[in-house]
Design an enzyme around this catalytic site. Structure first.
Site, PDB file in Angstrom:
ATOM      1  N   HIS A 266       0.884  -1.195   0.000  1.00 35.53           N
ATOM      2  CA  HIS A 266       0.000   0.000   0.000  1.00 35.53           C
ATOM      3  C   HIS A 266       0.908   1.227   0.000  1.00 35.53           C
ATOM      4  O   HIS A 266       1.751   1.392  -0.880  1.00 35.53           O
ATOM      5  CB  HIS A 266      -0.925  -0.113   1.218  1.00 35.53           C
ATOM      6  N   HIS A 307      -1.745  -2.524  -9.690  1.00 34.70           N
ATOM      7  CA  HIS A 307      -2.765  -1.957  -8.800  1.00 34.70           C
ATOM      8  C   HIS A 307      -3.964  -2.890  -8.787  1.00 34.70           C
ATOM      9  O   HIS A 307      -4.301  -3.469  -9.807  1.00 34.70           O
ATOM     10  CB  HIS A 307      -3.199  -0.561  -9.288  1.00 34.70           C
ATOM     11  N   ASP A 365       2.771   5.509  -6.687  1.00 28.19           N
ATOM     12  CA  ASP A 365       3.938   5.433  -5.811  1.00 28.19           C
ATOM     13  C   ASP A 365       5.249   5.428  -6.577  1.00 28.19           C
ATOM     14  O   ASP A 365       6.288   5.808  -6.040  1.00 28.19           O
ATOM     15  CB  ASP A 365       3.856   4.177  -4.928  1.00 28.19           C
TER      16      ASP A 365
HETATM   17  N1  CMC Z   1       5.753  -7.008 -10.093  1.00 31.59           N
HETATM   18  C1  CMC Z   1       5.668  -8.231 -10.669  1.00 31.59           C
HETATM   19  N2  CMC Z   1       4.534  -8.948 -10.769  1.00 31.59           N
HETATM   20  C2  CMC Z   1       3.431  -8.412 -10.252  1.00 31.59           C
HETATM   21  C3  CMC Z   1       3.421  -7.147  -9.638  1.00 31.59           C
HETATM   22  C4  CMC Z   1       4.636  -6.432  -9.583  1.00 31.59           C
HETATM   23  N3  CMC Z   1       4.687  -5.226  -9.009  1.00 31.59           N
HETATM   24  N4  CMC Z   1       2.164  -6.849  -9.212  1.00 31.59           N
HETATM   25  C5  CMC Z   1       1.399  -7.899  -9.528  1.00 31.59           C
HETATM   26  N5  CMC Z   1       2.153  -8.851 -10.174  1.00 31.59           N
HETATM   27  C6  CMC Z   1       1.665 -10.121 -10.741  1.00 31.59           C
HETATM   28  C7  CMC Z   1       1.405 -11.122  -9.640  1.00 31.59           C
HETATM   29  O1  CMC Z   1       2.542 -11.945  -9.398  1.00 31.59           O
HETATM   30  C8  CMC Z   1       0.232 -11.907 -10.197  1.00 31.59           C
HETATM   31  O2  CMC Z   1       0.756 -12.825 -11.146  1.00 31.59           O
HETATM   32  P1  CMC Z   1      -0.016 -14.265 -11.397  1.00 31.59           P
HETATM   33  O3  CMC Z   1      -1.374 -13.902 -11.900  1.00 31.59           O
HETATM   34  O4  CMC Z   1       0.861 -14.929 -12.397  1.00 31.59           O
HETATM   35  O5  CMC Z   1      -0.042 -14.937 -10.046  1.00 31.59           O
HETATM   36  C9  CMC Z   1      -0.574 -10.864 -10.959  1.00 31.59           C
HETATM   37  O6  CMC Z   1       0.385  -9.840 -11.322  1.00 31.59           O
HETATM   38  C10 CMC Z   1      -1.695 -10.230 -10.139  1.00 31.59           C
HETATM   39  O7  CMC Z   1      -1.144  -9.765  -8.916  1.00 31.59           O
HETATM   40  P2  CMC Z   1      -1.918  -9.789  -7.529  1.00 31.59           P
HETATM   41  O8  CMC Z   1      -0.948  -9.742  -6.412  1.00 31.59           O
HETATM   42  O9  CMC Z   1      -2.910 -10.915  -7.527  1.00 31.59           O
HETATM   43  O10 CMC Z   1      -2.742  -8.426  -7.641  1.00 31.59           O
HETATM   44  P3  CMC Z   1      -3.371  -7.625  -6.435  1.00 31.59           P
HETATM   45  O11 CMC Z   1      -4.480  -6.836  -7.010  1.00 31.59           O
HETATM   46  O12 CMC Z   1      -3.712  -8.540  -5.296  1.00 31.59           O
HETATM   47  O13 CMC Z   1      -2.198  -6.666  -5.930  1.00 31.59           O
HETATM   48  C11 CMC Z   1      -0.694  -4.846  -5.734  1.00 31.59           C
HETATM   49  C12 CMC Z   1      -2.041  -5.340  -6.290  1.00 31.59           C
HETATM   50  C13 CMC Z   1      -0.630  -3.324  -5.877  1.00 31.59           C
HETATM   51  C14 CMC Z   1      -0.607  -5.178  -4.229  1.00 31.59           C
HETATM   52  C15 CMC Z   1       0.454  -5.526  -6.517  1.00 31.59           C
HETATM   53  O14 CMC Z   1       0.399  -5.161  -7.875  1.00 31.59           O
HETATM   54  C16 CMC Z   1       1.832  -5.173  -5.925  1.00 31.59           C
HETATM   55  O15 CMC Z   1       2.270  -5.836  -4.981  1.00 31.59           O
HETATM   56  N6  CMC Z   1       2.526  -4.137  -6.488  1.00 31.59           N
HETATM   57  C17 CMC Z   1       3.783  -3.674  -5.942  1.00 31.59           C
HETATM   58  C18 CMC Z   1       3.541  -2.809  -4.717  1.00 31.59           C
HETATM   59  C19 CMC Z   1       2.994  -1.445  -5.065  1.00 31.59           C
HETATM   60  O16 CMC Z   1       3.498  -0.754  -5.950  1.00 31.59           O
HETATM   61  N7  CMC Z   1       1.942  -1.025  -4.313  1.00 31.59           N
HETATM   62  C20 CMC Z   1       1.334   0.316  -4.461  1.00 31.59           C
HETATM   63  C21 CMC Z   1      -0.069   0.245  -4.939  1.00 31.59           C
HETATM   64  S1  CMC Z   1      -0.671   1.849  -5.515  1.00 31.59           S
HETATM   65  C22 CMC Z   1      -0.773   2.874  -4.149  1.00 31.59           C
HETATM   66  C23 CMC Z   1      -1.669   2.429  -3.062  1.00 31.59           C
HETATM   67  O17 CMC Z   1      -2.850   2.195  -3.315  1.00 31.59           O
HETATM   68  O18 CMC Z   1      -1.203   2.336  -1.942  1.00 31.59           O
END
Ligand code: CMC
Length: 429
Positions: A266, A307, A365
């Site tokens: 987050h 996201h 971010d």
């Molecule tokens: N790098 C590499 N792979 C990724 C990333 C990433 N940053 N984000 C998601 N994926 C992949 C993930 O491994 C999954 O792959 P598969 O379908 O093969 O298992 C797929 O994309 C979907 O990911 P998820 O974790 O199921 O998606 P989510 O909606 O649960 O998570 C997220 C969203 C923001 C937590 C995630 O994209 C992440 O961890 N990003 C990096 C941290 C980040 O930048 N967070 C800030 C978010 S924006 C500001 C805020 O709202 O706070």
């Protein structure tokens, strides 16, 4: 609300269950599942992938289109024409202020920027190397021990007063975290300055010199706050609502939101982005990190990408990127080696099949980390800046919830543990 109905048939339940379906002003239709409990059924949705936890009129996001509206106004227009404090007013009160309302609101916020002198004693109890978010969780929660004269949550006037105190005092508490960490005296707010200028003054000013905040930096800071002001039911806002649903006081609720924001998935991502860029260290190592991000067996993720809701460019990221380019140019920082790594990483990720297919765009971010670094904000303070900017969103959602009928948040579970079994005496185990 409409008269539409959804029908649910469940194996083993010998009747069709009818559920009301609602249409909001925007967004997908929503099936009201509240009646299921009476039928002996719960829904299962860890991570709230398909669950609307409340009704709200504050912010709307269309993740597919990359749209973000506050009270109907697109974030791009607010970023271009509005200011952070005007956007705070909009979130809290639902409409843009008239000139007189705007001036009165700014004057009220400005008159509440100081914090009780005893709060400084709390800071002296922390280690100098404490993470500022750790201090913020404690200091914001502690506000309820200082401002308990306006904590009757049933009283509309008290709710507004507390909202104003939170928006006004959090930058002061935030800057105090930084001053404490570097051993400099806390700076009192200077109420002749704008909100963003005042924050920078408390961060970087010293009592023995006149502080000199460049207008370009103050403008960029205001925009960073504005772009973080609200984002509907994200993890920290949902935490604030859940805590508030028990009747907890708003200072305590916002402290819980700050704790939820701290995580790297987050708000902690802006700090994590910079740490990742430091770790990469050189443009020549980017491919290695892209490879790691794509490897299912490696927990590494490219911080600042992806996201939950946006499956198109995060509109805040677009504005932040533009702001970032302007600031870097004005400050003559285009050749900063870390920023070069960031730009190259962004380019590679945007062209890479893995990121395209999974719709992993740079998020707010990614660029806020870069811009904050250019503004001279220390990396550990990045998430504190996010928390400061997000405060009006937290208080607006809390206020909206408490102002209407609400129930204590109490999710249920899919239990997969043991069924009832008899206790085994120690000598028989
Ligand atoms: N790098 C590499 N792979 C990724 C990333 C990433 N940053 N984000 C998601 N994926 C992949 C993930 O491994 C999954 O792959 P598969 O379908 O093969 O298992 C797929 O994309 C979907 O990911 P998820 O974790 O199921 O998606 P989510 O909606 O649960 O998570 C997220 C969203 C923001 C937590 C995630 O994209 C992440 O961890 N990003 C990096 C941290 C980040 O930048 N967070 C800030 C978010 S924006 C500001 C805020 O709202 O706070």
């Amino acid at each position: 609300m409409t008269e539409l109905k959804a029908q649910l048939t469940v194996d083993g339940v010998d009747k069709t269950i009818e559920l009301p379906v609602y249409s909001g002003t925007e967004g997908p239709m929503v099936v009201d599942v509240r009646g299921l409990t009476a039928q002996g059924l719960f829904t299962y949705d860890p991570g709230f992938m398909s669950t609307a936890s409340c009704e709200s009129k504050i912010t709307y996001i269309d993740g597919g289109q990359g749209t973000l509206l506050h009270r109907g106004y697109p974030i791009e227009q607010l970023a271009e024409h509005s200011t952070y404090l005007e956007t705070c007013y909009l979130l809290l009160y639902g409409e843009l202020p008239s000139k007189a309302e705007k001036e009165a609101f700014e004057a009220t916020i400005t008159s509440h920027t100081m914090v009780h002198e005893s709060i400084a004693d709390f800071y002296h109890g922390f280690r100098r190397d404490a993470h500022p978010m750790a201090i913020m969780c404690g200091a914001v929660g502690a506000l309820s021990a200082f401002y308990h004269e306006s904590l009757n949550i049933e009283n509309e006037e008290h709710r507004v007063q507390t909202a104003i105190k939170l928006i006004a005092k959090i930058p002061t508490l935030a800057a105090m975290c930084y001053k404490f960490s570097i051993g400099q005296p806390f700076m009192y707010p200077d109420n002749s300055k704008s909100y963003a200028e005042n924050f920078l003054h408390m961060m970087f000013g010293v009592p023995c010199e006149e502080s000199n905040i460049k207008p370009v930096i103050a403008r960029a800071m205001d925009r960073v706050f504005l772009l973080h002001a609200d984002h509907e039911q994200n993890a920290s806002t949902s935490t604030v609502r859940l805590a508030g649903s028990s009747g907890a006081n708003p200072f305590a609720c916002v402290a819980s939101g700050i704790a939820a924001l701290w995580g790297p998935a987050h708000g902690g991502a802006n700090e994590a982005v910079l740490n990742m860029l430091y770790e990469i260290g050189d443009v020549s190592r980017i491919d290695e990190y892209i490879k790691r991000a794509k490897d299912k067996n490696d927990p590494f993720r490219l911080m600042g990408f992806g996201h939950r809701v946006y499956k198109n460019f995060d509109p805040r990221a677009k504005v932040m990127k533009q702001s970032c380019d302007e600031v870097l140019q004005e400050l003559g920082l285009e050749d900063d080696p870390l920023l070069k790594i960031a730009k190259r990483l962004e380019q590679i990720a945007l062209e890479d099949e893995y990121f395209i297919e999974k719709k992993l765009y740079p998020n707010v971010d990614f660029y806020s980390g870069i811009i904050l670094k250019a503004l001279g904000i220390p990396v550990e303070m990045f998430t504190v800046i996010f928390a400061t900017g997000r405060t009006p969103g937290w208080v607006a959602h809390w206020h909206e919830m408490i102002s209407g009928p609400y129930k204590i948040g109490r999710p249920r579970q899919l239990y997969t543990g043991y069924s009832k079994r008899d206790y085994v005496k120690l000598e028989d185990r």
